[in-house]
Design a protein around this motif. Structure first.
Motif, PDB file in Angstrom:
ATOM      1  N   GLU A  11       0.860  -1.175   0.000  1.00 44.84           N
ATOM      2  CA  GLU A  11       0.000   0.000   0.000  1.00 44.84           C
ATOM      3  C   GLU A  11       0.908   1.241   0.000  1.00 44.84           C
ATOM      4  O   GLU A  11       2.117   1.116   0.169  1.00 44.84           O
ATOM      5  CB  GLU A  11      -0.945  -0.069   1.213  1.00 44.84           C
ATOM      6  CG  GLU A  11      -1.871  -1.285   1.094  1.00 44.84           C
ATOM      7  CD  GLU A  11      -2.820  -1.519   2.273  1.00 44.84           C
ATOM      8  OE1 GLU A  11      -2.984  -0.620   3.114  1.00 44.84           O
ATOM      9  OE2 GLU A  11      -3.395  -2.625   2.343  1.00 44.84           O
ATOM     10  N   GLU A  12       0.334   2.419  -0.179  1.00 47.18           N
ATOM     11  CA  GLU A  12       1.117   3.612  -0.513  1.00 47.18           C
ATOM     12  C   GLU A  12       2.231   3.951   0.483  1.00 47.18           C
ATOM     13  O   GLU A  12       1.994   4.215   1.663  1.00 47.18           O
ATOM     14  CB  GLU A  12       0.190   4.818  -0.688  1.00 47.18           C
ATOM     15  CG  GLU A  12      -0.450   4.885  -2.079  1.00 47.18           C
ATOM     16  CD  GLU A  12      -1.594   3.883  -2.289  1.00 47.18           C
ATOM     17  OE1 GLU A  12      -1.844   3.074  -1.370  1.00 47.18           O
ATOM     18  OE2 GLU A  12      -2.237   3.929  -3.354  1.00 47.18           O
ATOM     19  N   PRO A  14       4.996   6.392   2.001  1.00 54.88           N
ATOM     20  CA  PRO A  14       5.163   7.842   2.083  1.00 54.88           C
ATOM     21  C   PRO A  14       6.219   8.344   1.096  1.00 54.88           C
ATOM     22  O   PRO A  14       7.291   7.751   0.961  1.00 54.88           O
ATOM     23  CB  PRO A  14       5.616   8.058   3.528  1.00 54.88           C
ATOM     24  CG  PRO A  14       5.008   6.922   4.288  1.00 54.88           C
ATOM     25  CD  PRO A  14       5.041   5.763   3.331  1.00 54.88           C
ATOM     26  N   ARG A  16       8.257  10.750   1.072  1.00 57.13           N
ATOM     27  CA  ARG A  16       9.583  11.145   1.554  1.00 57.13           C
ATOM     28  C   ARG A  16      10.490   9.949   1.808  1.00 57.13           C
ATOM     29  O   ARG A  16      11.683  10.093   1.977  1.00 57.13           O
ATOM     30  CB  ARG A  16       9.454  11.992   2.822  1.00 57.13           C
ATOM     31  CG  ARG A  16       8.892  11.232   3.996  1.00 57.13           C
ATOM     32  CD  ARG A  16       8.567  12.140   5.169  1.00 57.13           C
ATOM     33  NE  ARG A  16       7.815  11.409   6.167  1.00 57.13           N
ATOM     34  CZ  ARG A  16       8.359  10.804   7.214  1.00 57.13           C
ATOM     35  NH1 ARG A  16       9.660  10.850   7.396  1.00 57.13           N
ATOM     36  NH2 ARG A  16       7.607  10.149   8.075  1.00 57.13           N
ATOM     37  N   MET A  17       9.919   8.729   1.882  1.00 58.91           N
ATOM     38  CA  MET A  17      10.738   7.568   2.212  1.00 58.91           C
ATOM     39  C   MET A  17      11.142   6.743   0.989  1.00 58.91           C
ATOM     40  O   MET A  17      11.976   5.849   1.098  1.00 58.91           O
ATOM     41  CB  MET A  17       9.959   6.639   3.160  1.00 58.91           C
ATOM     42  CG  MET A  17       9.562   7.280   4.466  1.00 58.91           C
ATOM     43  SD  MET A  17       8.672   6.083   5.485  1.00 58.91           S
ATOM     44  CE  MET A  17       8.079   7.153   6.802  1.00 58.91           C
ATOM     45  N   LYS A 137       9.989   4.461   9.898  1.00 58.44           N
ATOM     46  CA  LYS A 137       8.829   4.192  10.731  1.00 58.44           C
ATOM     47  C   LYS A 137       8.121   3.012  10.085  1.00 58.44           C
ATOM     48  O   LYS A 137       7.818   3.066   8.903  1.00 58.44           O
ATOM     49  CB  LYS A 137       7.872   5.398  10.656  1.00 58.44           C
ATOM     50  CG  LYS A 137       7.551   6.058  11.959  1.00 58.44           C
ATOM     51  CD  LYS A 137       6.603   7.211  11.661  1.00 58.44           C
ATOM     52  CE  LYS A 137       6.311   8.014  12.899  1.00 58.44           C
ATOM     53  NZ  LYS A 137       5.403   9.137  12.568  1.00 58.44           N
ATOM     54  N   SER A 138       7.860   1.969  10.826  1.00 64.43           N
ATOM     55  CA  SER A 138       7.190   0.826  10.206  1.00 64.43           C
ATOM     56  C   SER A 138       6.026   0.392  11.067  1.00 64.43           C
ATOM     57  O   SER A 138       5.861   0.876  12.183  1.00 64.43           O
ATOM     58  CB  SER A 138       8.181  -0.331  10.032  1.00 64.43           C
ATOM     59  OG  SER A 138       8.632  -0.758  11.297  1.00 64.43           O
ATOM     60  N   MET A 139       5.215  -0.515  10.547  1.00 56.30           N
ATOM     61  CA  MET A 139       3.989  -0.894  11.245  1.00 56.30           C
ATOM     62  C   MET A 139       3.673  -2.372  11.054  1.00 56.30           C
ATOM     63  O   MET A 139       4.194  -3.037  10.177  1.00 56.30           O
ATOM     64  CB  MET A 139       2.822  -0.053  10.719  1.00 56.30           C
ATOM     65  CG  MET A 139       2.641  -0.117   9.201  1.00 56.30           C
ATOM     66  SD  MET A 139       1.020   0.490   8.654  1.00 56.30           S
ATOM     67  CE  MET A 139       0.085  -1.048   8.717  1.00 56.30           C
ATOM     68  N   ARG A 140       2.794  -2.860  11.933  1.00 56.49           N
ATOM     69  CA  ARG A 140       2.232  -4.191  11.756  1.00 56.49           C
ATOM     70  C   ARG A 140       0.837  -4.022  11.183  1.00 56.49           C
ATOM     71  O   ARG A 140       0.262  -2.930  11.234  1.00 56.49           O
ATOM     72  CB  ARG A 140       2.147  -4.913  13.107  1.00 56.49           C
ATOM     73  CG  ARG A 140       3.514  -5.244  13.692  1.00 56.49           C
ATOM     74  CD  ARG A 140       3.373  -5.815  15.099  1.00 56.49           C
ATOM     75  NE  ARG A 140       2.942  -4.795  16.037  1.00 56.49           N
ATOM     76  CZ  ARG A 140       1.716  -4.695  16.533  1.00 56.49           C
ATOM     77  NH1 ARG A 140       0.784  -5.568  16.222  1.00 56.49           N
ATOM     78  NH2 ARG A 140       1.421  -3.724  17.368  1.00 56.49           N
ATOM     79  N   TRP A 141       0.261  -5.082  10.643  1.00 57.55           N
ATOM     80  CA  TRP A 141      -1.111  -5.020  10.159  1.00 57.55           C
ATOM     81  C   TRP A 141      -1.759  -6.393  10.338  1.00 57.55           C
ATOM     82  O   TRP A 141      -1.049  -7.393  10.535  1.00 57.55           O
ATOM     83  CB  TRP A 141      -1.178  -4.553   8.703  1.00 57.55           C
ATOM     84  CG  TRP A 141      -0.561  -5.499   7.723  1.00 57.55           C
ATOM     85  CD1 TRP A 141      -1.202  -6.446   6.985  1.00 57.55           C
ATOM     86  CD2 TRP A 141       0.827  -5.590   7.379  1.00 57.55           C
ATOM     87  NE1 TRP A 141      -0.308  -7.119   6.193  1.00 57.55           N
ATOM     88  CE2 TRP A 141       0.945  -6.624   6.420  1.00 57.55           C
ATOM     89  CE3 TRP A 141       1.972  -4.918   7.800  1.00 57.55           C
ATOM     90  CZ2 TRP A 141       2.178  -6.986   5.869  1.00 57.55           C
ATOM     91  CZ3 TRP A 141       3.190  -5.277   7.247  1.00 57.55           C
ATOM     92  CH2 TRP A 141       3.281  -6.300   6.294  1.00 57.55           C
ATOM     93  N   ARG A 147       6.891  -6.431  10.044  1.00 58.92           N
ATOM     94  CA  ARG A 147       6.751  -4.976   9.988  1.00 58.92           C
ATOM     95  C   ARG A 147       7.133  -4.500   8.591  1.00 58.92           C
ATOM     96  O   ARG A 147       8.112  -4.947   8.015  1.00 58.92           O
ATOM     97  CB  ARG A 147       7.675  -4.308  11.011  1.00 58.92           C
ATOM     98  CG  ARG A 147       7.442  -4.751  12.433  1.00 58.92           C
ATOM     99  CD  ARG A 147       8.265  -3.906  13.386  1.00 58.92           C
ATOM    100  NE  ARG A 147       7.680  -2.593  13.520  1.00 58.92           N
ATOM    101  CZ  ARG A 147       6.803  -2.274  14.459  1.00 58.92           C
ATOM    102  NH1 ARG A 147       6.446  -3.154  15.371  1.00 58.92           N
ATOM    103  NH2 ARG A 147       6.287  -1.064  14.518  1.00 58.92           N
ATOM    104  N   ARG A 150       3.885   0.041   5.215  1.00 60.71           N
ATOM    105  CA  ARG A 150       2.427  -0.092   5.131  1.00 60.71           C
ATOM    106  C   ARG A 150       2.237  -1.539   4.712  1.00 60.71           C
ATOM    107  O   ARG A 150       3.202  -2.196   4.303  1.00 60.71           O
ATOM    108  CB  ARG A 150       1.823   0.848   4.058  1.00 60.71           C
ATOM    109  CG  ARG A 150       1.912   2.347   4.360  1.00 60.71           C
ATOM    110  CD  ARG A 150       1.071   2.780   5.544  1.00 60.71           C
ATOM    111  NE  ARG A 150       1.117   4.224   5.761  1.00 60.71           N
ATOM    112  CZ  ARG A 150       2.048   4.856   6.453  1.00 60.71           C
ATOM    113  NH1 ARG A 150       3.057   4.167   7.007  1.00 60.71           N
ATOM    114  NH2 ARG A 150       2.002   6.167   6.610  1.00 60.71           N
ATOM    115  N   PRO A 151       0.997  -2.071   4.768  1.00 59.34           N
ATOM    116  CA  PRO A 151       0.856  -3.500   4.459  1.00 59.34           C
ATOM    117  C   PRO A 151       1.526  -3.916   3.135  1.00 59.34           C
ATOM    118  O   PRO A 151       1.324  -3.281   2.105  1.00 59.34           O
ATOM    119  CB  PRO A 151      -0.660  -3.683   4.418  1.00 59.34           C
ATOM    120  CG  PRO A 151      -1.158  -2.672   5.398  1.00 59.34           C
ATOM    121  CD  PRO A 151      -0.263  -1.470   5.237  1.00 59.34           C
TER     122      PRO A 151
END
Lengths: 742, 312
Positions: A11-12, A14, A16-17, A137-141, A147, A150-151
């Motif tokens: 998914e999109e 960012p 800047r990254m 910056k990373s995330m779980r879903w 991580r 985004r997914p």
């Protein structure tokens, strides 16, 4: 030699990254491949909002077989030693060789590691890269533990050569590799498979995705400038915005729109900032430099050629600019009637919980700007007024909305209030220089306020012991110190920093101890400020001050004042450190600076730098370089003799005890040098002083050639040592040459 | 496949309700307390915690006293509506589901430019944060899209996907209205057509006056303290109710007090009696309550607690 194609589709990402991430993917994967023995010819990384792509060409099909030979113990070594050797090599006794050596029969193990197929290595390396990817910056879903930024939806990973393309089988948390990807989210939905990089890039373009961010940026810039050019207009260049916008679209379509006539009166910076920050629009200016249009970049083509999209964007922009106009008009009303409403409201804004409010800060800065005015050639009243108004715009609605417009709005509002242009300019310029390449203000009033602002910040944080440590510099104090240095040097200002630092320290002490001291004590501190102004430095002022108030006691102030000289010294040495960095970039060696720092008046940075530059130039000449040798020799002999004899040879060299011509010549040369150096130093003409010093080189060399210092005759010896002492004195009067490294 | 254009504010809401119901969400009703945003509804805040799956959609009236403009500003209101969707675990096609909802309210994907622009969400009062985007339609932000990472200081496992639509702004765009008060609330063709302003203009004035100038700050300050104390008292009770002998942790009643404290803080803020430094401390106090409530909720069955696991 197969080629490798990897695409991580998500998914999109960012904007800047994206570019950093593409480079990280390239590095992680290619490093891993090379480490495993898979070398390659070339690699390229790309990104779009939804994908990171890596193409590796001309890679080895499998890693090379490696052969390692290990020497072990003798064949008749104890059982344990042999066992250990076999275990280490992973072989059995019958798999190792016995070889005859001068030391007897020794065991040798030949360990052969067979090469591995590229696919196995790629799968391992890629999985590791995905799991350890350095996203800022990373995330779980969902219910995964993986991580990603985004997914992550799919992994394309194929090896291709003449025989065709094969998927490299792998899986990360239920996401299996394949040979498919997707095109544009709206213009070409659905998956398709690819056989290699060229096929991939071609099919993506057919599916309305330009893979290469640079190509997208070029397209945007080309189309935007064409749109503007057709109307006789010009797009305002903004590389940061261009890169960001290129990261927001896969299929860029530039559209140019109008700015409502109501808003054209806004300052161009306001239009530009509002359009850029909120809407990511490019500004388009006319021949007079006024911003009259905008360019927005859509992510798709439409049947109406973007008419609906443009209309929507225009509407949003109008709402945004209506806000900006509202702020501008309200602010102008305040500016024209009474700007003290703004300065007053800064009483309620905390600058720092220990250093008080913005209003208190402004009072201190205004006082210091006044002190500085005569030194920088500004009118004192004007400098003070400029300092009082320079931060007034922090209370304005526009700066609340767009903090990056601070200072600039101040200039507009002060101009609107009808005040002097120099005062308005100071509001805009007093934050400068912000970085090493930022322009340094050169208008006297601006210089006074800019210096006062920075010195107040530095002394304040020094007074509360919040100095930068290591990489931590939350209040940008290094930048402030560099700002002071550049303001002083680039404007050729001759000023004693100590005096102003000390004064400001006392002002901070006044603020910091407002509650703890009674009115009489506070008045004394104010008196002390005047003393500093008269005496130049704190120490002398403090002595006079104590003398003056001996009767009614100054004891209560001792703890408040006690630390000022130390803190002030510490701050000056911090500024000297910054100065060293600054001068090093200009090619002046740190030992040359040290030699000059050791001289009196080192708080006058311009003087210090002139001295350092002259010394640096002198040291580049042959005479200068050799003079240092001569000086060092004289100093060493002298120091040893002084230690041995327990006396200081500093006075009384007399030509009448001279025995050789060389000795007499040195006496004469020193007389000449002294006569030339003293007035040159007085006039701060360091090149002349250094030149006169360097002229000593010949006589000194000749002297050492012809004369033995430690003569048997004690009178002669003492006279010669005293002569060496004159060399030392003359040279040390110019710079501390003992600091020069050779 | 593009839908016909909706005619009114309420039709947009109804279409969203129908759409998300069809996608399997429980269509809940608004929470019956004053909140600053749909996220505060316990169906989002509390239900995003723990392991149990969840799918809910609802309209939430939201109040932001400082945004009041006496009904004059075309876009700003102190009382407005959010549409909120929370699905746990976040489905893999959540972006497609979301885009489907835009089509459902009449946005033609073939004609508009929809973009997902980085926007990380953080709620200091809820001790919550997530990563996601603001969704742009032709340059206008129409929704927030967030993958919750932490709520009430707890890591979200599994992660919920949250969608928040600012209904007035979205509807104004779809309906082509420039001033919120001019927006048709019901079908303009009905015998008694009502505009948004017919319903809310007067209340915006009344509340703006009360929020900014009249609300009794002493009373509010006291209410804040009381809500804070009550929240703690509730959570200090034994897990087992002495009367019924059952394990009843009162996470929701405690959370109500947290919501109350949060709204009172917003009112005090609008009255201008909270200084910059105090502001941080008030936010910190509400966050502490939110964390305590989250701690309590994960000890309940809805929060994923099971007697079996607790016994093991």
């Amino acid at each position: 030699m197969p080629d490798l194609l990897i695409e991580l589709f998500s998914e999109e990402i960012p904007a800047r990254m994206q570019s950093r991430a593409a480079q990280d993917l390239k590095k992680l994967v290619t490093d891993g491949l090379v480490e495993a023995g898979l070398t390659y010819e070339s690699a390229g990384a790309f990104s779009t909002p939804r994908r990171l792509t890596l193409s590796v060409e001309g890679m080895l099909g499998q890693s090379p077989t490696t052969r390692e030979e290990r020497k072990g113990p003798r064949a008749d070594a104890p059982e344990k030693a042999i066992e250990g050797f076999l275990r280490g090599a992973g072989l059995t006794r019958d798999q190792v060789e016995e070889r005859e050596t001068p030391k007897g029969n020794v065991l040798f193990a030949v360990i052969e590691k067979p090469g591995r197929p590229a696919a196995d290595i790629v799968a391992e390396v890629l999985e590791h890269a995905i799991r350890t990817f350095p996203w800022p910056k990373s995330m779980r879903w969902a219910d995964k533990t993986l991580r990603w930024v985004r997914p992550l939806h799919s992994i394309l990973c194929i090896l291709s050569d003449e025989e065709g393309a094969r998927v490299v089988p792998m899986e990360v948390e239920g996401i299996a590799s394949g040979d498919t990807t997707e095109g544009h989210r709206f213009m070409a939905p659905g998956a398709f498979s690819v056989t290699g990089f060229d096929d991939y890039a071609t099919k993506l373009k057919r599916a309305y995705v330009i893979l290469d961010p640079q190509e997208r940026a070029d397209t945007i810039w080309h189309d935007a400038t064409n749109l503007a050019f057709a109307q006789g207009l010009e797009v305002v260049e903004d590389r940061g915005l261009l890169a960001e916008v290129a990261g927001l679209v896969e299929w860029p379509v530039a559209l140019m729109g109008e700015i409502g006539a109501d808003f054209l009166e806004l300052p161009p910076e306001v239009l530009q900032t509002s359009m850029k920050e909120h809407q990511k629009f490019f500004s388009v200016k006319n021949k007079d430099g006024r911003i009259v249009r905008f360019v927005t970049v859509a992510n798709r083509e439409t049947a109406d050629n973007g008419a609906t999209i443009l209309a929507g964007n225009q509407k949003v922009l109008s709402a945004r600019l209506a806000d900006a106009k509202f702020f501008w008009e309200n602010d102008l009303r305040v500016a024209k009637s009474d700007m003290s409403v703004w300065t007053k409201s800064l009483e309620n804004v905390t600058f720092h919980n220990k250093l008080g409010s913005q209003a208190e800060r402004i009072d201190r800065i205004a006082a210091l700007a006044r002190d500085l005015a005569p030194v920088v050639g500004a009118d004192a009243d004007q400098a003070e007024e400029a300092a009082r108004l320079a931060k007034a715009d922090l209370s304005s609605e526009m700066v609340y909305e767009f903090p990056e417009l601070q200072g600039l709005m101040g200039r507009y509002y002060i101009e609107a209030s009808g005040k002097d242009a120099a005062i308005a300019a100071a509001a805009e310029e007093h934050y400068s220089p912000l970085g090493p390449s930022d322009d340094v203000p050169n208008a006297p009033v601006s210089i006074a306020v800019a210096l006062a602002d920075k010195i107040d910040t530095l002394t304040g944080f020094w007074a509360i012991d919040e100095k930068p440590t290591g990489s931590k510099d939350p209040y940008a104090l290094r930048r402030a110190a560099l700002g002071v240095i550049r303001l002083v040097l680039e404007n050729g200002l001759s000023l004693q920093l100590d005096q102003f630092n000390d004064t400001q320290f006392v002002r901070h002490k006044l603020n910091l101890n407002h509650g703890a001291l009674d009115e009489a004590q506070l008045n004394k501190l104010r008196d002390l400020l005047e003393e500093i102004a008269d005496h130049g430095v704190f120490g002398a002022a403090w002595r006079t001050f104590r003398e003056k108030f001996k009767q009614d006691g100054v004891g209560a102030l001792e703890p408040v004042m006690g630390a000022v000289p130390d803190t002030s010294d510490d701050l000056l040495s911090f500024m000297h450190d910054r100065l060293k960095v600054y001068l090093r970039d200009q090619g002046i060696r740190h030992d040359v600076i040290d030699a000059c720092l050791a001289m009196p008046g080192n708080d006058d940075l311009a003087l210090l730098v002139n001295r350092a530059k002259a010394l640096s130039e002198t040291l580049k000449t042959e005479d200068g370089e050799n003079l240092i040798q001569g000086f060092r020799r004289a100093n060493n002999i002298l120091t040893q003799a002084e230690e041995k004899d327990g006396v200081e040879y500093s006075f009384g060299a007399d030509p009448k005890f001279a025995e050789t011509d060389e000795e007499r010549a040195l006496f004469a040369a020193l007389d000449t040098a002294e006569a030339a150096i003293a007035p040159a130093i007085e006039a701060q003409d360091f090149p002349v002083a250094m030149g006169a010093m360097a002229d000593l080189r010949g006589p000194i060399d000749a002297f050492f050639e012809a004369v033995m210092i430690n003569a048997d005759n004690q009178t002669v010896r003492r006279n010669r040592l005293n002569l060496l002492s004159r060399i030392r004195q003359v040279c040390l009067g110019v710079a501390d040459l003992t600091r020069i490294e050779g | 496949m593009s839908e016909t254009s909706p005619k009114s504010f309420q039709e947009i809401i109804l279409r969203l309700q129908t759409y998300w119901a069809a996608k399997g969400c429980a269509v809940l009703q608004p929470y019956d307390m004053e909140v600053g945003a749909g996220t505060f509804h316990p169906a989002t805040t509390l239900r995003s915690l723990g392991s149990r799956p969840w799918a809910a959609a609802y309209v939430q009236p939201s109040r932001r006293p400082t945004d009041g403009r006496y009904g004059e500003n075309p876009n700003r209101l102190q009382h407005y509506y959010q549409y909120q969707v929370l699905i746990k675990p976040s489905p893999p096609n959540l972006q497609e589901l979301y885009l489907g909802s835009l089509e459902a309210i009449g946005i033609d994907m073939e004609m508009h430019d929809i973009r997902f622009v980085e926007d990380d969400w953080e709620s200091p009062t809820l001790g919550a944060w997530g990563l996601g985007w603001e969704v742009w339609c032709d340059g206008m932000e129409v929704s927030q899209f967030t993958y919750f990472q932490q709520v009430g200081g707890h890591d979200c496992h599994p992660v919920s996907g949250e969608l928040t639509y600012g209904l007035e702004r979205l509807a104004m765009y779809v309906l082509g209205i420039d001033h919120v008060m001019d927006m048709p609330f019901n079908d303009p063709q009905t015998p008694i057509p009502l505009k948004y302003g017919d319903i809310f203009f007067q209340t915006e004035q009344e509340y703006a006056r009360w929020n900014f100038d009249t609300a009794n700050t002493e009373v509010l300050l006291r209410h804040f303290e009381e809500a804070e104390a009550e929240c703690r008292t509730i959570l200090d009770q034994e897990a087992v109710d002495p009367k019924t002998g059952k394990r009843i942790i009162m996470a929701h009643p405690a959370y109500d007090q947290c919501i109350k404290a949060s709204h009172i803080f917003n009112l005090l803020d609008a009255r201008g009696v909270i200084s910059v430094t105090e502001r941080q401390s008030y936010i910190g106090r509400v966050r502490t309550l939110a964390k305590l409530c989250a701690d309590a909720f994960v000890q309940t069955e809805a929060g994923g607690w099971t007697a079996q696991e607790a016994g093991a």
